[in-house]
Scaffold this active site. Structure first.
Site, PDB file in Angstrom:
ATOM      1  CG  ASN A  92      -0.330  -0.288   2.540  1.00  0.00           C
ATOM      2  OD1 ASN A  92       0.562  -0.923   2.737  1.00  0.00           O
ATOM      3  ND2 ASN A  92      -1.233   0.182   3.439  1.00  0.00           N
ATOM      4  CB  CYS A 116      -5.158  -1.627  -1.484  1.00  0.00           C
ATOM      5  SG  CYS A 116      -6.460  -0.887  -0.498  1.00  0.00           S
ATOM      6  CD  GLU A 137      -5.059  -6.121  -0.634  1.00  0.00           C
ATOM      7  OE1 GLU A 137      -4.805  -4.868  -0.566  1.00  0.00           O
ATOM      8  OE2 GLU A 137      -5.678  -6.626   0.221  1.00  0.00           O
ATOM      9  CB  CYS A 157      -8.790  -4.787  -3.200  1.00  0.00           C
ATOM     10  SG  CYS A 157      -7.578  -3.492  -3.020  1.00  0.00           S
TER      11      CYS A 157
HETATM   12  N1  THU Z   1      -5.053  -1.446   2.791  1.00  0.00           N
HETATM   13  C1  THU Z   1      -4.723  -2.308   1.957  1.00  0.00           C
HETATM   14  O1  THU Z   1      -3.453  -2.064   1.440  1.00  0.00           O
HETATM   15  N2  THU Z   1      -5.250  -3.162   1.474  1.00  0.00           N
HETATM   16  C2  THU Z   1      -6.704  -3.507   1.896  1.00  0.00           C
HETATM   17  O2  THU Z   1      -7.316  -4.486   1.384  1.00  0.00           O
HETATM   18  C3  THU Z   1      -6.984  -2.846   2.957  1.00  0.00           C
HETATM   19  C4  THU Z   1      -6.513  -1.534   3.419  1.00  0.00           C
HETATM   20  C5  THU Z   1      -4.452  -0.212   2.987  1.00  0.00           C
HETATM   21  C6  THU Z   1      -4.968   1.155   2.768  1.00  0.00           C
HETATM   22  C7  THU Z   1      -4.516   2.100   3.714  1.00  0.00           C
HETATM   23  O3  THU Z   1      -2.998   2.173   3.264  1.00  0.00           O
HETATM   24  C8  THU Z   1      -4.042   1.293   5.079  1.00  0.00           C
HETATM   25  O4  THU Z   1      -4.267  -0.243   4.570  1.00  0.00           O
HETATM   26  C9  THU Z   1      -5.297   1.387   5.861  1.00  0.00           C
HETATM   27  O5  THU Z   1      -6.484   1.510   5.481  1.00  0.00           O
END
Ligand code: THU
Length: 136
Positions: A47, A58, A60, A92
C-alpha cells in the site's frame, strides 16, 4: 490445479518480505500482497499512501496493476499479509473479480501465519463482472 503447501508458503513469504516497503505514514498499517499467475510468476505489491488521503492505493491493487501492466491476466492466488490478518477491501475485491472469481485469497498475519483460505467468489458474492456487461 490447487497450490501445494510449498507454493502457498512461498506466496505468503513474498507478501511478508515486500511489506517492509509499504509507504504508510498516515495509517501505520503496512500491507504486503503477492499475486501468482497461472504460469507461476509472482507479482508483489504494497500500500502506498498519500497526503491527499483518497489517492492511496492498496497493496492488492498495486500487485494486480503491476501484473496486468506486464501482460499477465490469469491469476490463481493472492496472498495478503497484515499485522492482524485483515481481508481485502471492497475496491480490491472488485478489481480481483475483474480477472476471475476463482482466485484463491490467502490471508496471513504479520508472522506469516495463514489464517484463512478463501476465494474472490466467497469474498464478493453476486459480483458485477465483465459478464455483467454482456447484452442479454
Ligand atoms: N489497505 C490495503 O492495502 N489493502 C486492503 O485491502 C485494506 C486497506 C491499506 C490502505 C491504507 O493504506 C491502509 O491499509 C489502511 O486502510
Amino acid at each position: 490445479m490447487p497450490l501445494s503447501t510449498q507454493e502457498i508458503q512461498t506466496l505468503i513469504q513474498a507478501a511478508m518480505e515486500i511489506r517492509q516497503f509499504a509507504y504508510v505514514p498516515y495509517s501505520n498499517y503496512p500491507v504486503g500482497a503477492a499475486l501468482r499467475t497461472k504460469a507461476g510468476r509472482i507479482f508483489t505489491g504494497v500500500n502506498i499512501e498519500n497526503a491527499a488521503y483518497p489517492q492511496t492505493i492498496c497493496a492488492e491493487r498495486t500487485a494486480i496493476f503491476k501484473a496486468v501492466s506486464e501482460g499477465e491476466r490469469d491469476f490463481d492466488a493472492i496472498a495478503v499479509v497484515t499485522e492482524n490478518g485483515g481481508t481485502p477491501c471492497g475496491g480490491c475485491r472488485q478489481v480481483l473479480a475483474e480477472f476471475g472469481m476463482d482466485t484463491l485469497v490467502l490471508i496471513a498475519d504479520g508472522n506469516g501465519r495463514l489464517l484463512r483460505q478463501t476465494s474472490v467468489a466467497e469474498l464478493l458474492p453476486e459480483a458485477f463482472t465483465p459478464e455483467s456487461l454482456k447484452k442479454k
